[in-house]
Design a protein around this motif. Structure first.
Motif, mmCIF file in Angstrom:
data_model
loop_
_atom_site.group_PDB
_atom_site.id
_atom_site.type_symbol
_atom_site.label_atom_id
_atom_site.label_comp_id
_atom_site.label_asym_id
_atom_site.label_seq_id
_atom_site.Cartn_x
_atom_site.Cartn_y
_atom_site.Cartn_z
ATOM 1 N N ARG A 51 -16.187 51.295 65.176
ATOM 2 C CA ARG A 51 -14.846 51.823 65.394
ATOM 3 C C ARG A 51 -14.861 53.030 66.311
ATOM 4 N NH1 ARG A 51 -11.163 55.203 61.337
ATOM 5 N NH2 ARG A 51 -9.185 55.108 62.496
ATOM 6 N N ILE A 52 -13.867 53.080 67.204
ATOM 7 C CA ILE A 52 -13.567 54.248 68.019
ATOM 8 C C ILE A 52 -12.260 54.840 67.489
ATOM 9 C CG2 ILE A 52 -13.115 55.113 70.333
ATOM 10 C CD1 ILE A 52 -15.909 53.951 70.039
ATOM 11 N N LEU A 53 -12.296 56.099 67.052
ATOM 12 C CA LEU A 53 -11.149 56.727 66.403
ATOM 13 C C LEU A 53 -10.247 57.379 67.446
ATOM 14 C CD1 LEU A 53 -11.238 58.849 63.174
ATOM 15 C CD2 LEU A 53 -9.989 59.682 65.171
ATOM 16 N N ARG A 54 -8.979 56.973 67.452
ATOM 17 C CA ARG A 54 -8.024 57.527 68.415
ATOM 18 C C ARG A 54 -7.425 58.824 67.874
ATOM 19 N NH1 ARG A 54 -3.436 54.438 72.003
ATOM 20 N NH2 ARG A 54 -5.179 52.986 72.267
ATOM 21 N N LEU A 55 -7.625 59.902 68.598
ATOM 22 C CA LEU A 55 -7.284 61.236 68.113
ATOM 23 C C LEU A 55 -5.783 61.445 67.969
ATOM 24 C CD1 LEU A 55 -9.855 63.154 70.330
ATOM 25 C CD2 LEU A 55 -10.030 62.783 67.850
ATOM 26 N N GLU A 56 -5.004 60.984 68.930
ATOM 27 C CA GLU A 56 -3.566 61.220 68.881
ATOM 28 C C GLU A 56 -2.914 60.491 67.705
ATOM 29 O OE1 GLU A 56 -5.005 62.266 72.846
ATOM 30 O OE2 GLU A 56 -5.233 60.438 71.650
ATOM 31 N N VAL A 57 -3.412 59.303 67.380
ATOM 32 C CA VAL A 57 -2.879 58.580 66.228
ATOM 33 C C VAL A 57 -3.172 59.350 64.943
ATOM 34 C CG1 VAL A 57 -3.155 56.499 64.810
ATOM 35 C CG2 VAL A 57 -2.908 56.309 67.287
ATOM 36 N N LEU A 58 -4.375 59.891 64.826
ATOM 37 C CA LEU A 58 -4.710 60.699 63.657
ATOM 38 C C LEU A 58 -3.772 61.895 63.538
ATOM 39 C CD1 LEU A 58 -6.547 61.477 61.280
ATOM 40 C CD2 LEU A 58 -8.052 62.626 62.945
ATOM 41 N N ALA A 59 -3.551 62.595 64.631
ATOM 42 C CA ALA A 59 -2.658 63.759 64.601
ATOM 43 C C ALA A 59 -1.240 63.352 64.206
ATOM 44 C CB ALA A 59 -2.653 64.452 65.956
ATOM 45 N N GLU A 60 -0.770 62.239 64.727
ATOM 46 C CA GLU A 60 0.584 61.769 64.407
ATOM 47 C C GLU A 60 0.722 61.417 62.924
ATOM 48 O OE1 GLU A 60 1.594 59.916 68.838
ATOM 49 O OE2 GLU A 60 0.819 58.633 67.240
ATOM 50 N N GLN A 61 -0.355 60.975 62.314
ATOM 51 C CA GLN A 61 -0.331 60.679 60.880
ATOM 52 C C GLN A 61 -0.335 61.946 60.043
ATOM 53 O OE1 GLN A 61 -3.871 58.304 60.677
ATOM 54 N NE2 GLN A 61 -2.846 56.384 61.220
ATOM 55 N N LEU A 62 -1.062 62.970 60.502
ATOM 56 C CA LEU A 62 -1.259 64.170 59.686
ATOM 57 C C LEU A 62 -0.136 65.190 59.807
ATOM 58 C CD1 LEU A 62 -5.079 64.827 60.210
ATOM 59 C CD2 LEU A 62 -3.945 63.636 58.319
ATOM 60 N N ILE A 63 0.507 65.283 60.962
ATOM 61 C CA ILE A 63 1.525 66.316 61.166
ATOM 62 C C ILE A 63 2.662 66.217 60.140
ATOM 63 C CG2 ILE A 63 3.339 67.113 62.748
ATOM 64 C CD1 ILE A 63 1.344 66.653 65.053
#
Length: 373
Positions: free
Chosen positions: A120-132
């Protein structure tokens, strides 16, 4: 020079769409970066890429080279058997999946793992959008963001950023205070709708936080560069915009993989790979999306300056399994042609060319990433 027996490491690709989602789109939609209805429903069928691909798909599926015949054959096989056929024809050993594209529409990594080795390659912007939306304040958000990627989650062998799409590659230093103020403004504007992060100071800040963690673990960070769908500004997708970031010593040990041959900025990308030790390249999306002559030129221009230890294969396949096969077919074919020309030109011996082909198609990715994670 025969490259067919070299198993491929596809170091950047995306998940296949769920069948019920794929059924809502014309087949040609997977063969264009455009999403306007006129492009998808008409013009996409009139590219050299699409016309060539119909014949190649039909030859493998043993049917007529028409959309209707291909659709009937696909339906008769079913998605899982169809995907397995393409993976085998591509001689794929492993795929490294960025599963952050259309997250609600794709099949999970576990589905792909039934057919092939996946990392897996983790997409950073998707993670941020989930956490904000889950975070009360910036400090707690940032602590959570860090905890999600440090250490990298099991199975994650790299990060991915689409900063190129959202705000461009001219990434600049941002203070904690400025990032916090931008977070607060985003929180004030949230209205229970899915968040799409487009704030440049916050995106730049989070990418640089991730680069510090990537440097700590020597974890590659993939960056979209060059052409893509109309969501990006192609002028800001030139990888030369990364220079100020590349000059920062604290990120020196975070390998940056510039994706998609940076098309049409191949020579600029090759220059960066030649002078910055942390810069690596791949040629997915350009291969197989361009004409045959365009693909040949793209690989040739990348290799004008790029050390052969720094170039990697990928397909950038997405949505449908055909793109894995087409990328592999043309990745091998055009790399072979470019390297054979280099032999004729006196740049390489035959043995050197075959060793370079093996490195580009698999060994460089295995060396840069740690697929055992």
């Amino acid at each position: 020079m025969n490259l067919a027996d070299i198993p491929l490491i596809d170091q950047h690709a995306h998940n296949v769409l769920r069948p019920e989602v794929a059924a809502r789109y014309p087949f040609a939609a997977a063969f264009t970066e455009g999403y306007d209805e006129e492009i998808v429903n008409y013009h996409a069928r009139h590219t050299l890429f699409y016309r060539r691909s119909l014949r190649e798909i039909a030859a493998l599926l043993e049917c007529d080279a028409t959309e209707s015949a291909i659709a009937a054959r696909r339906d008769s096989l079913g998605l899982e058997k169809l995907t397995q056929l393409y993976f085998q024809a591509a001689n794929l050993e492993a795929i490294y999946l960025d599963d952050g594209l259309e997250t609600e529409s794709i099949l999970p990594i576990s589905w792909h793992e039934k057919l092939i080795s996946v990392r897996r390659i983790l997409r950073l912007e998707v993670l941020a959008e989930q956490l904000i939306p889950q975070s009360e304040d910036f400090a707690s958000f940032l602590a959570r963001f860090h905890s999600e990627i440090d250490p990298p989650p099991s199975g994650v062998i790299g990060f991915k950023s689409i900063v190129c799409y959202r705000t461009g590659l001219n990434v600049q230093p941002v203070t904690f205070e400025v990032a916090a103020s931008r977070f607060d403004e985003i929180k004030r504007q949230l209205n229970n709708q899915p968040l799409r992060l487009v704030d440049k100071p916050l995106i730049d800040f989070l990418l640089q936080q991730a680069l510090l963690i990537a440097a700590k673990y020597r974890l590659p960070v993939q960056l979209h560069t060059g052409f893509g769908d109309p969501d990006l500004d192609l002028r800001l997708a030139n990888p030369l915009n990364l220079r100020s970031l590349l000059e920062q010593p604290q990120y020196r040990h975070a390998p940056l993989v510039l994706l998609h041959a940076s098309y049409p900025y191949m020579q600029e990308a090759g220059y960066l790979a030649a002078v910055y030790p942390q810069v690596y390249l791949d040629f997915g999306l350009a291969i197989p999306s361009l004409s045959v002559s365009g693909m040949r030129a793209a690989i040739g221009q990348l290799l004008e300056l790029t050390p052969t230890t720094k170039l990697m294969y990928s397909s950038d396949a997405h949505s449908i399994p055909e793109l894995y096969y087409l990328g592999a077919k043309w990745g091998r074919q055009l790399l072979k042609e470019v390297l054979e020309q280099a032999i004729q030109d006196g740049d390489l011996t035959g043995d050197e060319a075959f060793a370079i082909a093996t490195a580009i198609l698999r060994e460089n990715a295995l060396s840069l990433y740690n697929p055992q994670l």
